[in-house]
Design a protein around this motif. Structure first.
Motif, mmCIF file in Angstrom:
data_model
loop_
_atom_site.group_PDB
_atom_site.id
_atom_site.type_symbol
_atom_site.label_atom_id
_atom_site.label_comp_id
_atom_site.label_asym_id
_atom_site.label_seq_id
_atom_site.Cartn_x
_atom_site.Cartn_y
_atom_site.Cartn_z
ATOM 1 N N HIS A 1 50.503 70.946 52.664
ATOM 2 C CA HIS A 1 50.145 70.106 51.517
ATOM 3 C C HIS A 1 49.965 68.648 51.942
ATOM 4 N N ILE A 2 50.899 68.133 52.726
ATOM 5 C CA ILE A 2 50.811 66.747 53.176
ATOM 6 C C ILE A 2 49.598 66.545 54.074
ATOM 7 N N ARG B 1 46.422 66.471 51.903
ATOM 8 C CA ARG B 1 46.248 65.207 51.169
ATOM 9 C C ARG B 1 45.806 64.079 52.095
ATOM 10 N N TYR C 1 42.190 64.659 52.886
ATOM 11 C CA TYR C 1 41.367 64.339 51.714
ATOM 12 C C TYR C 1 41.199 62.833 51.580
ATOM 13 N N ARG C 2 42.285 62.108 51.694
ATOM 14 C CA ARG C 2 42.224 60.656 51.495
ATOM 15 C C ARG C 2 41.495 59.939 52.615
ATOM 16 N N LEU D 1 41.852 66.525 42.465
ATOM 17 C CA LEU D 1 42.480 65.353 43.061
ATOM 18 C C LEU D 1 41.611 64.118 42.913
#
Length: 116
Positions: A86-87, A90, A93-94, A108
């Motif tokens: 999950h981390i 993210r 993605y960012r 998101l």
């Protein structure tokens, strides 16, 4: 067939199924096109394969007190692998390291738009 033989054969089947799932996870890591797909295949079948392998080993070592160590390995893997995936997802993605054309629904992005 005795009970010990039945446990041995069950352990063999579980070990083979676990190895097959772990192999499928490895193939998915090589074959899938983007980071999010690779993370999914690294987390889901790998954990299920590990569960089957640990249960197979546990059946093989049944009266041995070292089965508790197998349970600890299983608990730590179940707790850490999804969180790490999950981390990593993210962060990817960012930083823009994913292919947005492969995402069907991007929930998101809506949350990030509301925050900024």
């Amino acid at each position: 067939m005795t009970a010990a033989q039945l446990l041995d054969w069950t352990a063999v089947v579980l070990l083979l199924l676990g190895a097959l799932l772990s192999f499928a996870a490895g193939v998915g890591l090589v074959r899938f096109p983007d980071l999010l797909s690779r993370m999914h295949t690294a987390a889901k079948p790998q954990i299920m394969g590990l569960v089957l392998i640990l249960v197979g080993i546990g059946l093989r070592l049944f009266p041995d007190p070292r089965i508790g160590v197998l349970a600890l390995v299983l608990v730590f893997q179940i707790l850490t692998v999804p969180i790490a995936s999950h981390i990593a997802g993210r962060v990817a993605y960012r930083t823009g390291r994913i292919r947005r054309d492969l995402i069907g629904v991007d929930e998101l992005e809506e949350q990030m738009d509301r925050r900024s």
